[in-house]
Design an enzyme around this catalytic site. Structure first.
Site, PDB file in Angstrom:
ATOM      1  N   ASP A  82     109.712-116.353  41.060  1.00 22.67           N
ATOM      2  CA  ASP A  82     108.351-116.840  40.844  1.00 22.67           C
ATOM      3  C   ASP A  82     107.530-116.649  42.126  1.00 22.67           C
ATOM      4  O   ASP A  82     107.979-117.008  43.217  1.00 22.67           O
ATOM      5  CB  ASP A  82     108.440-118.337  40.485  1.00 22.67           C
ATOM      6  CG  ASP A  82     107.146-118.885  39.922  1.00 22.67           C
ATOM      7  OD1 ASP A  82     106.390-118.126  39.300  1.00 22.67           O
ATOM      8  OD2 ASP A  82     106.909-120.099  40.104  1.00 22.67           O
ATOM      9  N   GLY A 209     100.433-122.900  36.279  1.00 21.24           N
ATOM     10  CA  GLY A 209      99.764-124.198  36.402  1.00 21.24           C
ATOM     11  C   GLY A 209      99.637-124.907  35.072  1.00 21.24           C
ATOM     12  O   GLY A 209      98.584-125.462  34.757  1.00 21.24           O
ATOM     13  N   ASN A 251     104.454-121.426  32.390  1.00 25.31           N
ATOM     14  CA  ASN A 251     105.229-121.920  33.539  1.00 25.31           C
ATOM     15  C   ASN A 251     105.128-123.433  33.694  1.00 25.31           C
ATOM     16  O   ASN A 251     104.020-123.964  33.738  1.00 25.31           O
ATOM     17  CB  ASN A 251     104.678-121.312  34.834  1.00 25.31           C
ATOM     18  CG  ASN A 251     105.042-119.865  35.004  1.00 25.31           C
ATOM     19  OD1 ASN A 251     105.593-119.241  34.114  1.00 25.31           O
ATOM     20  ND2 ASN A 251     104.733-119.332  36.168  1.00 25.31           N
TER      21      ASN A 251
HETATM   22  O1  G3H Z   1     104.624-120.897  39.129  1.00 22.39           O
HETATM   23  C1  G3H Z   1     104.809-122.068  38.760  1.00 22.39           C
HETATM   24  C2  G3H Z   1     103.908-122.757  37.839  1.00 22.39           C
HETATM   25  O2  G3H Z   1     102.718-122.059  37.739  1.00 22.39           O
HETATM   26  C3  G3H Z   1     103.824-124.230  38.127  1.00 22.39           C
HETATM   27  O3  G3H Z   1     102.689-124.858  37.562  1.00 22.39           O
HETATM   28  O4  G3H Z   1     102.384-126.941  38.883  1.00 22.39           O
HETATM   29  O5  G3H Z   1     101.444-126.762  36.606  1.00 22.39           O
HETATM   30  O6  G3H Z   1     103.877-126.911  36.883  1.00 22.39           O
HETATM   31  P1  G3H Z   1     102.595-126.451  37.499  1.00 22.39           P
HETATM   32 ZN    ZN Z   2     102.536-120.381  39.461  1.00 21.10          ZN
END
Ligand code: G3H
Ligand code: ZN
Length: 313
Positions: A82, A209, A251
């Protein structure tokens, strides 16, 4: 134990109008929670490692460790890097058996982002690994770049020039606990997705996000000594809608971390007469498993979809 890249996963998700969940993990206990939850839901799933998580988990041997841990898992699953920030980290992960990598060169200008992403794509594809790029930042709410949504025409050019397999675009979310202003009505840029669908039919987009910060898990965290404040996540109803579009991967990092650490806080506070680590880790793992099952079934709509994937192979 079908460890796969994301190509077929995303083709099926696009056609079937659901999304594949990608969960940010740090330790084996969390990986077990994700894999067991996905197995019970019959959902494909992605284990996401940031560079820091990879270093912490065990650089070099993640694939071997997970293959042993997943010996009774039948759903397709992927090991994904990631937000890889350079060709070098992507190459290292590909060399050690990751089946998918994200090259996030979104901090660079368009041409440099194209150059770095293309370099990763060439190396990855020669090794059977799929690549996610990023165009337009998914950054902190107070970052001035945030909410400059990605331009669909630039998505078209970026995909054609890099050969990337999927793309994270800026459509209204950001990482962390507070994704919207306190009085803001949360929205996502569905128009942007539709424009990309027209320009690039069949091409999978990725939503970063995407945590919702559900009260249930936040309250457990805070009721046992935590102090997470000012949270505002993406409403699950929006995620349900987005899962039916060209967004094929969603994600989840923050929700998963809050569920795990909240579970730990609770067991550490409640269990006074035991000292075996598993007595504390098992409730945390179970809480993560519950969260993942809820996401896969009720939000991403991926439960029961594995049969389709395996049938065609
Ligand atoms: O790459 C990781 C995700 O985009 C995390 O997003 O902070 O909303 O769980 P989040
Ligand atoms: Zn991310």
């Amino acid at each position: 134990m079908p460890l796969v890249n994301t190509k077929k996963m995303f083709e099926d998700a696009y056609e079937g109008k659901y999304a594949v969940g990608a969960f940010n993990v740090d330790i084996l206990t969390q990986c077990q929670a994700v894999l067991e939850a996905a197995e019970e839901c019959n959902s494909p799933v992605i284990l996401s490692f940031s560079s820091g998580s990879r270093d912490f988990f065990h650089p070099g041997n993640i694939k071997d460790i997970l293959l042993i841990a997943a010996k009774d898992i039948h759903i397709p699953w992927a090991i994904h890097l990631d937000h890889g920030k350079s060709f070098e980290i992507c190459k290292a992960c590909i060399d050690e058996g990751f089946t998918s990598v994200m090259i996030d060169a979104s901090a660079y200008d368009f041409e440099e982002n194209v150059r770095i992403t293309k370099e990763v794509v060439e190396y990855a594809h020669a090794h059977g690994v799929t690549v996610e790029g990023e165009l337009g930042p998914c950054s902190k709410k107070d970052d001035p770049r945030f909410k400059k949504y990605t331009d669909p025409e630039m998505v078209f050019e970026f995909v054609k020039r890099t050969g990337v397999d999927s793309l994270a675009v800026s459509m209204g979310t950001c990482h962390g606990l507070a994704k919207f202003q306190p009085n803001e009505v949360p929205t996502l840029q569905f128009d942007l997705i539709e424009e990309v669908e027209k320009l690039l039919p069949g091409f999978p987009l990725v939503l970063h996000g995407s945590s919702s910060i559900p009260d249930e898990y936040l309250n457990i965290f805070n009721n046992y000594g935590g102090e997470l404040k000012g949270t505002k996540g993406v409403p699950e109803e929006l995620l349900r809608q987005v899962a039916q579009t060209a967004v094929c991967k969603i994600n989840i990092g923050t929700d998963f971390r809050v569920a795990f650490v909240g579970g730990l806080r609770k067991s550490l506070s409640e269990i006074k007469d035991k000292f075996e680590p598993r007595n504390f880790l098992v409730p945390a793992r179970e809480q993560c498993k519950k969260l993942v099952k809820e996401k896969l079934s009720n939000v991403f709509q991926s439960s029961g979809k594995v049969i389709n994937i395996l049938k065609e192979e």
